[in-house]
Enzyme design. Structure first.
Site, PDB file in Angstrom:
ATOM      1  N   TYR A  54     -65.881  42.560  52.417  1.00 27.53           N
ATOM      2  CA  TYR A  54     -64.548  42.746  53.150  1.00 27.53           C
ATOM      3  C   TYR A  54     -64.125  42.448  54.588  1.00 27.53           C
ATOM      4  CZ  TYR A  54     -64.090  45.528  48.592  1.00 27.53           C
ATOM      5  OH  TYR A  54     -64.038  46.142  47.441  1.00 27.53           O
ATOM      6  N   HIS A 112     -72.388  44.807  44.719  1.00 24.89           N
ATOM      7  CA  HIS A 112     -70.870  44.252  44.298  1.00 24.89           C
ATOM      8  C   HIS A 112     -70.530  43.599  43.211  1.00 24.89           C
ATOM      9  CE1 HIS A 112     -67.414  43.486  47.423  1.00 24.89           C
ATOM     10  NE2 HIS A 112     -66.773  43.533  46.057  1.00 24.89           N
TER      11      HIS A 112
HETATM   12  P1  NAP Z   1     -54.369  47.373  44.542  1.00 23.69           P
HETATM   13  O1  NAP Z   1     -54.676  48.680  45.538  1.00 23.69           O
HETATM   14  O2  NAP Z   1     -53.994  47.297  43.162  1.00 23.69           O
HETATM   15  O3  NAP Z   1     -52.871  46.939  45.156  1.00 23.69           O
HETATM   16  C1  NAP Z   1     -52.714  46.697  46.527  1.00 23.69           C
HETATM   17  C2  NAP Z   1     -51.299  46.070  47.000  1.00 23.69           C
HETATM   18  O4  NAP Z   1     -50.444  47.044  46.406  1.00 23.69           O
HETATM   19  C3  NAP Z   1     -51.258  46.064  48.543  1.00 23.69           C
HETATM   20  O5  NAP Z   1     -50.626  44.458  48.338  1.00 23.69           O
HETATM   21  C4  NAP Z   1     -50.498  46.996  48.719  1.00 23.69           C
HETATM   22  O6  NAP Z   1     -49.476  46.600  49.981  1.00 23.69           O
HETATM   23  C5  NAP Z   1     -49.468  47.223  47.467  1.00 23.69           C
HETATM   24  N1  NAP Z   1     -49.335  48.751  47.456  1.00 23.69           N
HETATM   25  C6  NAP Z   1     -50.147  49.820  47.570  1.00 23.69           C
HETATM   26  N2  NAP Z   1     -49.360  51.037  47.443  1.00 23.69           N
HETATM   27  C7  NAP Z   1     -48.208  50.678  47.019  1.00 23.69           C
HETATM   28  C8  NAP Z   1     -47.047  51.320  46.803  1.00 23.69           C
HETATM   29  N3  NAP Z   1     -46.847  52.457  46.527  1.00 23.69           N
HETATM   30  N4  NAP Z   1     -45.913  50.589  46.429  1.00 23.69           N
HETATM   31  C9  NAP Z   1     -45.644  49.312  46.748  1.00 23.69           C
HETATM   32  N5  NAP Z   1     -46.836  48.546  46.931  1.00 23.69           N
HETATM   33  C10 NAP Z   1     -47.937  49.204  46.974  1.00 23.69           C
HETATM   34  O7  NAP Z   1     -55.242  46.053  44.865  1.00 23.69           O
HETATM   35  P2  NAP Z   1     -56.552  45.881  45.591  1.00 23.69           P
HETATM   36  O8  NAP Z   1     -56.560  46.152  47.108  1.00 23.69           O
HETATM   37  O9  NAP Z   1     -57.028  44.605  45.131  1.00 23.69           O
HETATM   38  O10 NAP Z   1     -57.628  47.000  44.977  1.00 23.69           O
HETATM   39  C11 NAP Z   1     -57.882  48.398  45.418  1.00 23.69           C
HETATM   40  C12 NAP Z   1     -59.296  48.505  46.198  1.00 23.69           C
HETATM   41  O11 NAP Z   1     -60.234  48.178  45.193  1.00 23.69           O
HETATM   42  C13 NAP Z   1     -59.761  47.199  47.219  1.00 23.69           C
HETATM   43  O12 NAP Z   1     -58.875  47.547  48.406  1.00 23.69           O
HETATM   44  C14 NAP Z   1     -61.076  47.416  47.280  1.00 23.69           C
HETATM   45  O13 NAP Z   1     -61.601  48.552  48.156  1.00 23.69           O
HETATM   46  C15 NAP Z   1     -61.564  47.510  45.867  1.00 23.69           C
HETATM   47  N6  NAP Z   1     -61.907  46.288  45.389  1.00 23.69           N
HETATM   48  C16 NAP Z   1     -62.996  46.107  44.661  1.00 23.69           C
HETATM   49  C17 NAP Z   1     -63.497  45.035  44.202  1.00 23.69           C
HETATM   50  C18 NAP Z   1     -64.747  44.778  43.770  1.00 23.69           C
HETATM   51  O14 NAP Z   1     -65.161  43.660  43.184  1.00 23.69           O
HETATM   52  N7  NAP Z   1     -65.576  45.788  43.418  1.00 23.69           N
HETATM   53  C19 NAP Z   1     -62.610  44.057  43.757  1.00 23.69           C
HETATM   54  C20 NAP Z   1     -61.162  44.015  44.350  1.00 23.69           C
HETATM   55  C21 NAP Z   1     -60.838  45.474  45.123  1.00 23.69           C
HETATM   56  P3  NAP Z   1     -49.225  47.443  51.333  1.00 23.69           P
HETATM   57  O15 NAP Z   1     -50.617  47.135  51.929  1.00 23.69           O
HETATM   58  O16 NAP Z   1     -48.258  46.396  51.919  1.00 23.69           O
HETATM   59  O17 NAP Z   1     -48.896  48.615  50.772  1.00 23.69           O
END
Ligand code: NAP
Length: 282
Positions: A54, A112
């Site tokens: 990341y 990962h």
């Molecule tokens: P997510 O948490 O499902 O969604 C993040 C998005 O939702 C961002 O655009 C954020 O925008 C928005 N958001 C968050 N809270 C909100 C709310 N209360 N109301 C409206 N919008 C909201 O997706 P993700 O970031 O892909 O997944 C979460 C974490 O999982 C990642 O950050 C990472 O640490 C991990 N991950 C791991 C893998 C893997 O392969 N192991 C893959 C993907 C992700 P704002 O920032 O503008 O609030």
């Protein structure tokens, strides 16, 4: 301040709600990430998810130091990227991650993405176990493994595996993997818990949210929380939304509401499935 309950798995006490720091492109600078993570910790988050891939590890480390929250109170995770699963690469990448974060250990070190065709899983899992024995990781886990690979990893690793991190939100059915996770006594860390925003305009969840006086995001995260072994790790760069996502411990979804949300699962619900890297999903 919200106190987050913990889930126990193979000796680990994992806060039941995490904070994701996956970065989208180059939109967010390292300095900004420092402030974002410091703010999340000040609000009460105690489980921070990062990865070498990341490019947020330096910011996460800065955020931890700026927050004033003692290191021992934080459950910090990072991941070794799929290109570096040979034993000597794992050792080098763990050191690089610790150096980026400026910490002596991480609480959870994960693979990962699996890559068993290129590097024998035994070699990778032994290298992770070595990092644990050296005190560089308190616990070990995997991400994006299917059930067969997860069982292989557990069998081949000389140290316990405590979790599998996978995509999980109401549009993606994970019934089979979750049954295996519970049978094996693991945590399932749910990434993309908000479907990267796709869930936010869902009319069924919006309807439930209205009756509860909560937001759609809060209802979706509560749905995760009420499932044993599941730990959502939402990401938000926005201070108000960080607080919103934390405020999910004062209401309950009924069995019927849980079922209505489960029924939203659909065949094309998966977001993260990079060709050539993703395993055969269960
Ligand atoms: P997510 O948490 O499902 O969604 C993040 C998005 O939702 C961002 O655009 C954020 O925008 C928005 N958001 C968050 N809270 C909100 C709310 N209360 N109301 C409206 N919008 C909201 O997706 P993700 O970031 O892909 O997944 C979460 C974490 O999982 C990642 O950050 C990472 O640490 C991990 N991950 C791991 C893998 C893997 O392969 N192991 C893959 C993907 C992700 P704002 O920032 O503008 O609030």
């Amino acid at each position: 301040m919200t106190t987050i309950p913990v889930f126990h798995a193979h000796g680990a006490a994992i806060p039941k709600l995490g904070f994701g720091t996956g970065r989208i492109g180059d939109k967010t600078s390292i300095d900004a990430y420092g402030e974002i993570v410091a703010h999340a910790l000040k609000l009460g988050y105690r489980h921070i998810d990062t990865a070498w891939k990341y490019k947020t590890e330096k910011g996460v480390g800065e955020g931890i130091r700026a927050s004033g929250v003692p290191r021992a109170e934080i459950f910090l995770t990072t991941k070794v990227s799929h290109e570096y699963l040979r034993a000597d690469d794992v050792a080098r990448m763990v050191d690089e991650s610790l150096n980026n974060l400026k910490v002596e250990y991480v609480d959870l070190l994960m693979v990962h993405w699996p890559s068993p065709d290129k590097v024998p899983l035994a070699e990778t899992m032994n290298a992770l176990a070595e990092a644990k024995r050296e005190g560089k990781a308190r616990h070990l886990g995997v991400a994006n493994f299917n059930i067969a690979l997860l069982e292989d990893a557990i069998r081949l690793c000389p140290e316990p595996i405590i979790n599998v991190q996978v995509e999980y939100h109401p549009y993606l059915d994970q019934t089979r993997l979750l049954a295996a996770v519970r049978r094996l006594g693991l945590a399932m860390t749910a990434y993309c818990p908000l479907g990267r925003g796709r869930l936010l305009s869902d009319p069924v969840v919006a309807d439930i949210a209205r009756t509860k006086g909560k937001t759609v995001a809060q209802v979706v995260l509560r749905w995760h929380l009420q499932q044993p072994n599941v730990i959502p790790i939402p990401r938000s760069t926005n201070p108000g939304r960080q607080a919103e996502n934390l405020n999910i411990f004062d209401f309950t979804l009924s069995d019927d509401e849980m079922k209505r949300i489960h029924a939203l699962a659909r065949a094309d619900g998966r977001i993260a499935s990079p060709p050539g890297r993703a395993p055969d999903w269960d």
